[in-house]
Design an enzyme around this catalytic site. Sequence first.
Site, PDB file in Angstrom:
ATOM      1  N   GLU A   1       0.826  -1.210   0.000  1.00 24.40           N
ATOM      2  CA  GLU A   1       0.000   0.000   0.000  1.00 24.40           C
ATOM      3  C   GLU A   1       0.858   1.256   0.000  1.00 24.40           C
ATOM      4  O   GLU A   1       0.558   2.226  -0.702  1.00 24.40           O
ATOM      5  CB  GLU A   1      -0.944   0.001   1.204  1.00 24.40           C
ATOM      6  CG  GLU A   1      -1.854  -1.203   1.318  1.00 24.40           C
ATOM      7  CD  GLU A   1      -2.639  -1.500   0.050  1.00 24.40           C
ATOM      8  OE1 GLU A   1      -2.817  -0.600  -0.782  1.00 24.40           O
ATOM      9  OE2 GLU A   1      -3.060  -2.657  -0.115  1.00 24.40           O
TER      10      GLU A   1
ATOM     11  N   HIS B   1      -5.167  -6.433 -10.872  1.00 22.16           N
ATOM     12  CA  HIS B   1      -4.478  -7.355  -9.983  1.00 22.16           C
ATOM     13  C   HIS B   1      -4.015  -8.601 -10.731  1.00 22.16           C
ATOM     14  O   HIS B   1      -3.107  -9.305 -10.281  1.00 22.16           O
ATOM     15  CB  HIS B   1      -5.371  -7.751  -8.807  1.00 22.16           C
ATOM     16  CG  HIS B   1      -5.675  -6.616  -7.876  1.00 22.16           C
ATOM     17  ND1 HIS B   1      -6.692  -5.720  -8.114  1.00 22.16           N
ATOM     18  CD2 HIS B   1      -5.088  -6.216  -6.724  1.00 22.16           C
ATOM     19  CE1 HIS B   1      -6.725  -4.826  -7.136  1.00 22.16           C
ATOM     20  NE2 HIS B   1      -5.758  -5.102  -6.279  1.00 22.16           N
TER      21      HIS B   1
END
Length: 754
Positions: free
Chosen positions: A363, A450
């Site tokens: 992140e 993803h």
Amino acid sequence: MSPTPQRRATTAGALVAAAALLAVGIQTGSATADATASQAGSVAQANPGAANLKLSASERATLLAEANSTTAQAAKALSLGSGEKLIVRDVVKDVDGTTHTSYERTYDGIPVLGGDLTVHAKGGVTKRVTKATNHDLKVDTTATVAPSAAEGQAVSAANAEGSKDVKATKGARKVIWAAEGAPVLAFETVVGGLQHDGTPSELHVVTNAKTGAKITEWQAVKNGTGNTMYSGQVTVGTSQSGSNFTLNDATRGGHKTNNLNRATSGTGTLFSGPDDIWGNGLPANLETAAADAHYGAQVTWDYFKNVHGRNGLRNDGVSPYSRVHYGNNYVNAFWDDSCFCMTYGDGDGNAKPLTSTDVAAHEMTHGLTSVTGNMTYSGEPGGLNEATSDIFAAAVEFYAANPQDVGDYLVGEKIDIRGNGTPLRYMDKPSKDGSSKDAWYSGIGSIDVHYSSGPANHWYYLASEGSGAKVVNGVSYDSPTSDGLPVTAIGRDAASKIWFRALTTNLFRSNTNYAAARTATLQAAADLYGAGSTTYNNAANAWAAVNVGPRIVNGVTVTNPGNQTTVTGSAVSLQIQATSTNAGALSYAATGLPAGLSINASNGLISGTASTAGTSNVTITVTDSANQTGTAAFTWTVGATQPNVFENTTDYAIADNSTVDSPITVNRTGNAPSTLKVDLNILHTYIGDLKVDLVAPDGTLYNLHNRTGGSADNIIKAVTVNASSEVAQGVWKLRVNDNANIDTGKIDSWKLTF
């Protein structure tokens, strides 16, 4: 400070769990690779001058101020239109003084999405320019679609994806969309609310302002997953005021970890307590997740600073902050540009916080990407954005060397979201997760980012460890290649530095696709390790192994000079060009040379006077210091009469954004042949700037080179043209058109053979 019983506990097996202790919990032990792991990282030797210079906040501010004071001059030097202006985004400086200044653009005051560019300069001289688009900006800025229509379309797009509480957070703003194809006037609308899984939404929808058609969309809130509660007993940075301690790491840019306490908005409350003991290793203790997130941000900060010289994500010494305990049963984590923060859910049953080292690094890296390459979070750029976070999550995990959570090439291996004990993603063979792709294909930009991240993740693994079966830190890998050929590792350290340089010197742009990512990383490899070095070639071969670009042969490459024609009694001078990926001198040999000719074994120059007419089959063999060889074969025809060869050896300078002609007068009857041979010797850096034409006496153009070749230097080659419809006699011209600034050169010589 000693632990207190009520705030410290152990997990099953008598292991001290994730209690982040300032004085007591010193991390011990290290994670080392098994004997079968690649050791290539100790082989690659980087160019220290290309390393990122560690800048203080004031030094960076000075560079930004200097860049901001010269935006008008920079726009003029880049030949931008009168309505275009530059806005400085960032400046990065190398140890050798090279600066990389990245800009956003506006057109008549309108933001240009995909108009970003970076100027790479040294000593006040621009070395190259990296652009997201090479299209000229010539756009009618009058919209025929109402902004409200664009907003309505954006809201419909969000509803179609299952979002909740949908609303346009800002009115549709007018933009120029230049990320793909010819620039067009558009509206950008940002839609808020919640995504289908409860993640906050910042869906950007771009609508054509002339036709009302949706152009593209992307999600600005980037989310990912990782393991949790497996860092063991570690030391974290905290602050003390009197008898109160807080999770405020003043030594790392003031990173704070806050408690959202199941809320889904706001900054939360800074964790504080009467001692410096945080958590007990169990999810029911809210401090446990905080300790994990705080530690993950800490080692990520240290990795970027100590390994790459980056002082914070923005290189300004300021840290983002972390929020834990987001929502209820929220099985995800995300980065949000608007708060410049990382946010973590607690997983199913609020029992599996997503706060481990690799998820925190993932992140936090989204934050780094947002202020550097900023690849748009959709299509191929989105896959590269997501892969960048996976890549540095792995790099940080190895860097942390935590014995409770050793480095690996698995994503989310501890959290078991699927409930079957498998990771979320596999970098050695992405398709093992059932959705990700091992290699690039033409439609990969249409799948979830993803999963389209797979080829880049696979490249990183192959570059780091190589192909085939091996064991690293107790994990077995067996990485395939799309072309069935093996890949030799360059080592994780080199692979990470190459990717980091491509990202932070803004070789990656907002619209970078896989082909452009290969170009960018190879430029970074050339900067760090040298073009043609073993590291460079193996990095390229790792790309070929995921179906992006060709292989580079490791060894000797001989440039074939093409078939030769000469006449008896004429002097010959032909230079054979060869390179090797191995250092050291080359040795040249030839068989089949016409009588009277020989080759210099040391430099490859063929010289002499041809004495006998006939055609010979010539083979050149070049041997390098490692006894590897390369060959080139061609014919050499010796004629008894002089061929019709016409040449101009006068130099003609090629200036920026100019056209130059070099003439040759031909005295020959009849028409030109269908195999008119044009030999070019144009010396010019960055041949992608050049358009080269042969101009016949009647003005007909025959294109020989049309802005291909990118950053390569010099056009030295022979081109055959079918000019049989042209009268041979008259003035023929070689016309070279330079279409950009910075790089210049000359027509050194050229000739026509009829």
